[in-house]
Design a protein around this motif. Structure first.
Motif, mmCIF file in Angstrom:
data_model
loop_
_atom_site.group_PDB
_atom_site.id
_atom_site.type_symbol
_atom_site.label_atom_id
_atom_site.label_comp_id
_atom_site.label_asym_id
_atom_site.label_seq_id
_atom_site.Cartn_x
_atom_site.Cartn_y
_atom_site.Cartn_z
ATOM 1 N N ALA A 252 -26.813 -11.123 -37.104
ATOM 2 C CA ALA A 252 -27.424 -11.868 -36.001
ATOM 3 C C ALA A 252 -27.468 -11.010 -34.738
ATOM 4 N N GLN A 255 -30.056 -8.242 -35.164
ATOM 5 C CA GLN A 255 -31.415 -8.747 -35.053
ATOM 6 C C GLN A 255 -31.807 -8.980 -33.598
ATOM 7 N N SER A 256 -30.897 -9.553 -32.822
ATOM 8 C CA SER A 256 -31.172 -9.811 -31.413
ATOM 9 C C SER A 256 -31.400 -8.501 -30.652
ATOM 10 N N GLU A 257 -30.567 -7.500 -30.929
ATOM 11 C CA GLU A 257 -30.724 -6.205 -30.269
ATOM 12 C C GLU A 257 -32.019 -5.524 -30.707
ATOM 13 N N ASP A 259 -34.774 -6.950 -31.673
ATOM 14 C CA ASP A 259 -35.917 -7.610 -31.031
ATOM 15 C C ASP A 259 -36.175 -7.027 -29.647
#
Length: 271
Positions: A252, A255-257, A259
């Motif tokens: 998670a 994925q955030s980084e 993006d």
């Protein structure tokens, strides 16, 4: 972490046959280093051609000789009545059908040695792709590896400017991502092409790397989440460059980084 379930039997069979794509071969090679059960699956799918060839060779050796073919315009040979009581081999009483069985065995041998094994030798595994090589390198990083790197803002810009010149892309506008601390930018290499590695540390000390290399084509590829070498990763292609963010096991967070870095990658210009 078990990667076994990520691969289908068809993918593993293509890997054994040497027909899998480079990326799939690389992923399976990396998975074999961390997933013991995957090796058992490969053993179960591998066809033991040597044993099959030996078994069929034994059948051919025991088979009776092929009966003489009928020659046109000649009187066929008629066996003497006394010969009807003569012992026959295991296929001798089947006539033409026995010839078909022998031919079938020969065909099975041909298919076994040509379709399954090609030249009869085990194909060499394909060389790992760049992402697999990066994963192997990143797996050596520990929290202690990046703990001592504390560049100043000026040193950070100098490093980014240096790698930018070497890869022909302006990376000096690298964004500050919440939870990531810049540690170092350096140039590595893969198959003669420069590969940028930008190292970070998360708040808990986890080492993370953003890697950039020239892509094989200008075609963009949507981001995909991956697991490489037991680490969470995300990769995408944009404007002729391939990107990979990898590190830790928190998918998670990765994925955030990723993006945020993908949005920045759309602004990177050639120089």
């Amino acid at each position: 972490m078990t990667l076994n379930a990520q691969f289908t039997d068809e993918q593993l069979t293509s890997y054994l046959d040497g027909e899998a794509a480079d990326d799939l071969c690389a992923a399976i090679d990396v998975a074999l280093e961390t997933d013991e059960t995957l090796g058992d699956r490969l053993v179960g799918l591998d066809i033991p051609m040597a044993e099959l060839d030996a078994a069929f060779a034994g059948l051919l050796a025991d088979a009776p000789a092929m009966p003489p073919l009928d020659v046109p315009n000649q009187t066929p040979n008629v066996p003497e009545p006394a010969n009807l009581n003569r012992g026959i081999g295991w296929l001798g009483g089947m006539g033409v059908f026995s010839t078909g069985i022998a031919a079938g065995v020969a065909m099975m041998l041909f298919v076994g040695t040509s379709t399954f094994t090609g030249t009869g030798t085990t194909p060499e595994p394909a060389a790992p792709g760049w992402k697999a090589v990066v994963a192997s390198y990143q797996s050596l990083y520990t929290q202690q590896t990046v703990a001592g790197w504390t560049p100043t803002p000026e040193q950070t810009q100098t490093q980014l400017a240096n790698v930018s010149q070497l890869v022909g892309a302006d990376l000096t506008g690298l964004p500050a991502i919440e939870g990531l601390t810049f540690k170092r930018a350096q140039i590595l290499g893969f198959n003669g092409k420069p590969l940028v590695q930008i190292a970070f540390a998360r708040a808990d000390g986890t080492p993370v790397a953003l890697c950039i290399i020239a892509a094989k084509s200008k075609e963009a590829k949507a981001m995909q989440a991956e697991t490489l070498g037991g680490m969470a990763a995300a990769s995408w292609n944009l404007d002729g460059r391939a990107y990979l963010l990898i590190g830790g096991d928190a998918q998670a967070a990765t994925q955030s980084e990723a993006d945020a870095f993908e949005a920045w990658a759309a602004t990177v210009a050639d120089i």
